[in-house]
Design a protein around this motif. Structure first.
Motif, mmCIF file in Angstrom:
data_model
loop_
_atom_site.group_PDB
_atom_site.id
_atom_site.type_symbol
_atom_site.label_atom_id
_atom_site.label_comp_id
_atom_site.label_asym_id
_atom_site.label_seq_id
_atom_site.Cartn_x
_atom_site.Cartn_y
_atom_site.Cartn_z
ATOM 1 N N VAL A 312 8.143 124.897 9.352
ATOM 2 C CA VAL A 312 7.722 126.130 9.292
ATOM 3 C C VAL A 312 8.489 127.062 8.524
ATOM 4 N N ASP A 313 9.946 126.695 8.262
ATOM 5 C CA ASP A 313 10.748 127.393 7.621
ATOM 6 C C ASP A 313 10.240 127.194 5.889
ATOM 7 N N ARG A 314 9.961 126.335 5.661
ATOM 8 C CA ARG A 314 9.357 125.883 4.255
ATOM 9 C C ARG A 314 8.071 126.616 3.873
ATOM 10 N N MET A 315 7.288 126.636 4.975
ATOM 11 C CA MET A 315 5.997 127.550 4.889
ATOM 12 C C MET A 315 6.420 129.223 4.731
ATOM 13 N N PHE A 316 7.518 129.444 5.401
ATOM 14 C CA PHE A 316 7.877 131.035 5.280
ATOM 15 C C PHE A 316 8.419 131.124 3.794
ATOM 16 N N LEU A 317 9.001 130.041 3.113
ATOM 17 C CA LEU A 317 9.622 130.315 1.998
ATOM 18 C C LEU A 317 8.505 130.462 1.021
ATOM 19 N N LEU A 318 7.362 129.472 1.129
ATOM 20 C CA LEU A 318 6.275 129.649 0.095
ATOM 21 C C LEU A 318 5.570 130.854 0.217
ATOM 22 N N GLN A 319 5.472 131.456 1.331
ATOM 23 C CA GLN A 319 4.658 132.625 1.586
ATOM 24 C C GLN A 319 5.549 133.774 1.058
ATOM 25 N N GLN A 320 6.909 133.925 1.036
ATOM 26 C CA GLN A 320 7.567 134.941 0.679
ATOM 27 C C GLN A 320 8.360 134.859 -0.620
ATOM 28 N N GLY A 321 8.239 133.533 -1.422
ATOM 29 C CA GLY A 321 8.903 133.474 -2.369
ATOM 30 C C GLY A 321 10.292 133.219 -2.410
ATOM 31 N N PHE A 322 10.788 132.658 -1.154
ATOM 32 C CA PHE A 322 12.303 132.384 -1.245
ATOM 33 C C PHE A 322 12.644 131.229 -2.018
ATOM 34 N N SER A 323 13.927 131.264 -2.318
ATOM 35 C CA SER A 323 14.420 129.868 -3.118
ATOM 36 C C SER A 323 15.396 129.143 -1.855
ATOM 37 N N ASP A 324 15.465 129.522 -0.907
ATOM 38 C CA ASP A 324 16.199 128.816 0.198
ATOM 39 C C ASP A 324 15.691 129.185 1.312
ATOM 40 N N ILE A 325 15.410 127.972 2.096
ATOM 41 C CA ILE A 325 14.853 128.458 3.653
ATOM 42 C C ILE A 325 15.620 129.428 4.440
ATOM 43 N N GLU A 326 17.123 129.153 4.046
ATOM 44 C CA GLU A 326 18.020 130.049 4.924
ATOM 45 C C GLU A 326 17.752 131.566 4.705
ATOM 46 N N GLN A 327 16.856 131.871 3.526
ATOM 47 C CA GLN A 327 16.639 133.375 3.192
ATOM 48 C C GLN A 327 15.762 133.820 4.388
ATOM 49 N N GLY A 328 14.876 132.896 5.084
ATOM 50 C CA GLY A 328 14.051 133.480 6.145
ATOM 51 C C GLY A 328 14.522 133.202 7.167
ATOM 52 N N ILE A 329 15.698 132.777 7.469
ATOM 53 C CA ILE A 329 16.310 132.614 8.899
ATOM 54 C C ILE A 329 17.151 133.470 9.097
ATOM 55 N N GLY A 330 18.213 134.025 8.199
ATOM 56 C CA GLY A 330 19.219 134.973 8.592
ATOM 57 C C GLY A 330 20.293 134.459 8.750
ATOM 58 N N PHE A 331 20.492 133.542 9.891
ATOM 59 C CA PHE A 331 21.748 132.854 10.202
ATOM 60 C C PHE A 331 21.639 131.500 10.159
ATOM 61 N N GLY A 332 21.810 131.006 8.652
ATOM 62 C CA GLY A 332 21.941 129.541 8.508
ATOM 63 C C GLY A 332 23.113 128.688 9.245
ATOM 64 N N LEU A 333 23.207 127.550 8.968
ATOM 65 C CA LEU A 333 24.185 126.912 9.729
ATOM 66 C C LEU A 333 25.553 127.369 9.452
ATOM 67 N N LEU A 334 25.730 127.679 7.932
ATOM 68 C CA LEU A 334 27.021 128.105 7.283
ATOM 69 C C LEU A 334 26.964 129.332 7.374
ATOM 70 N N ALA A 335 26.165 130.223 7.750
ATOM 71 C CA ALA A 335 26.334 131.728 7.625
ATOM 72 C C ALA A 335 26.587 132.620 8.711
ATOM 73 N N GLN A 336 26.767 131.678 9.799
ATOM 74 C CA GLN A 336 26.877 132.373 11.191
ATOM 75 C C GLN A 336 28.365 133.083 11.195
#
Lengths: 336, 188
Positions: A312-336
């Motif tokens: 689903v995160d990859r589908m959101f990436l494609l829909q929004q034109g992100f370059s990293d799935i983390e951009q659609g999550i907000g709190f990626g593993l290392l961004a917490q």
């Protein structure tokens, strides 16, 4: 709708706007399945068993279970496949899961250790019926993309210039990699044909999949993977060399992986044991097999069905034109 | 010798490839789910400066390279070697021409430089970003443009040549950006 303009817009999205977009995506996915009478199931994240697949690494944790002196090891699921198949055996009918799964060690612009997976099963669907439904869902979210369907073998011919990958040698695969100017590969035995074949797929072919000639996006489906990559898919009745397994790509990125499901309990046990043997060979930790699944498959038998898992995160990436799935999550593993 | 497995790969990691020290610029994991995982790696050979791409099967190991960046004071050039000193331990290091080839025109005695040591030997030197140098030669005849719109070449005490505004004259000291090789301002 997949223009770079959208990307620019999303760069300036407020937090609220981005949250709403993700919420809207989840809502669209659920509506798609409710409209088709699938039942949403939220199967357990923790299990006493783990997938034996050598390429998937399960996280585990310790649970204090009353009656035991020491905490017991439980595994976080890498996909909801096993409990969903148990539900199917027990007569659940068509079901879908939309939630988090965990894969240890996977972190890249396309991977997070914890990510959102959509998985669904359809009774009496052939692999091709399910491919059509996956394409329908993707179009409802990403717009009216064209669909290209190719067998694994055709893809090697069209995108790598290898006439018949099933009879090609390791040397032919290596020649193909150098023809496409793929950087040097370190650590692969010269005669390891399956691995050189995999490298042609990931380093040469995949980047070309899901793209139109003028650089736009489309849906490319590869089907009939080699029987050795069957995992829990059926072997084709017409051609024992291939499995009823498919993968879906958009813009060079794998989005979904589906099977016409294997139903024979004995073959499940056999493939699980083969994976355990490989784990031992590769010095990977062994894992307890899902005996509940194996028992249920034996006693109740899995109805004729096809199933697919979609990132689903990859589908959101494609829909929004992100370059990293983390951009659609907000709190990626290392961004917490 | 210490080794690194592909799971430890990340930007900046120093390792040996064919005996030469290299530094990882970019590391991308490729985990196809159904197959063997790989690491696509871009790295720089620290001796030649060349950017190289290689794909490593996950689980492969490389030897660690003993590479450290350290701040050293530049002392002098004896015609063959360029001498540097650790200002606290007074330990001295001599660099061969290859290590200073790109920057020797910016080396000013007593200035603090970042020196990359491989097995204790300098392999590259980064001078301070801004240094002050005296103009030893420039055309004195060009005058009158105080707006700095035009320019003229000037030779500096280290032999470096930079474009300077027309109003700057022989004997004056100027501040130079060593990364771009550009005039910044007159030195006060």
């Amino acid at each position: 709708m997949l223009s770079s303009q959208l990307f620019a817009l999303s760069e300036f999205d407020s937090l609220r706007t981005r949250l709403e977009k993700r919420s809207q995506l989840l809502q669209t996915v659920r509506a798609f399945f409710y409209a088709r009478n699938l039942c949403e199931v939220d199967t357990p994240l923790l299990s006493k068993a783990a997938t034996p697949d050598v390429h998937l690494h399960s996280l585990h944790t310790q649970v204090q279970v009353p009656g035991f002196k020491d905490p017991q090891t439980f595994y976080l699921h890498t996909s909801p496949e096993y409990p969903m198949k148990r539900l199917l055996c027990h007569g659940s009918g068509d079901i879908f899961f939309l939630g988090k799964v965990f894969r240890d060690g996977d972190l890249s612009p396309r991977h997070q250790v914890e990510f959102t997976m959509l998985e669904w099963y359809r009774l009496n669907f052939s692999m091709f019926d399910l491919i059509a439904e996956v394409a329908g869902l993707l179009k409802s979210i990403l717009g009216d993309l064209s669909v290209e369907q190719l067998s694994y073998q055709q893809a090697f011919k069209i995108y790598a210039g290898i006439e018949d990958i099933f009879s090609a040698s390791a040397a032919e695969c290596q020649a193909c990699l150098s023809r496409f100017k793929v950087p040097e590969i370190v650590g692969v035995d010269n005669d390891d044909k399956p691995l050189w074949e995999q490298l042609v797929l990931t380093e040469v072919i995949e980047a070309q999949l899901g793209r139109t000639v003028n650089g736009g996006h489309r849906i490319t489906v590869l089907y009939h993977f080699p029987a050795r990559d069957a995992a829990l898919a059926q072997i084709s009745a017409e051609n024992p060399q291939v499995a009823e397994r498919f993968e879906v790509f958009i813009n060079g990125m794998e989005l979904a992986n589906g099977y016409q499901e294997l139903s024979d309990a004995e073959i499940y046990r056999q493939r699980f044991n083969e994976s355990l043997a490989l784990r031992e060979q590769y010095n990977l930790p062994t894992v307890p097999l899902d005996e509940n699944l194996l028992q249920t498959l034996q006693n109740k038998s899995l109805p004729d069905c096809s199933g697919v898992a979609l990132g689903v995160d990859r589908m959101f990436l494609l829909q929004q034109g992100f370059s990293d799935i983390e951009q659609g999550i907000g709190f990626g593993l290392l961004a917490q | 010798m210490a080794t690194y497995s592909t799971t430890e790969f990340k930007g900046g990691l120093k390792f040996l490839m064919d005996g030469q020290p290299c530094s990882i610029v970019e590391n991308t994991q490729v985990s196809p789910g159904k197959g063997q995982a790989f690491n696509r790696v871009k790295y720089r050979n620290l001796i030649t400066g060349k950017l190289v791409e290689k794909t490593f099967k996950s689980g492969e190991k490389v030897d660690a390279a003993d590479v450290v960046d350290t701040d050293l004071q530049y002392l002098y050039n004896d015609g063959q070697f360029w001498h540097f000193m650790d200002a606290t331990s007074f330990e001295q290091f001599q660099a061969e021409e290859a290590a200073v080839a790109d920057v020797q025109k910016w080396l000013v005695e007593q200035s603090m430089c970042t020196v990359t040591l491989f097995n204790g030997q300098p392999i590259s030197v980064t001078p301070p970003k801004q240094i002050t140098l005296e103009i030893t030669d420039t055309d004195p005849g060009l005058k009158g443009d105080s707006q700095g719109t035009g320019g003229k070449p000037a030779t500096l005490s280290t032999g470096a040549v930079v474009q300077v505004p027309l109003f700057v004259q022989i004997g004056e000291s100027i501040i130079v950006n060593t990364e771009k090789g550009e005039y910044v301002s007159r030195a006060k």
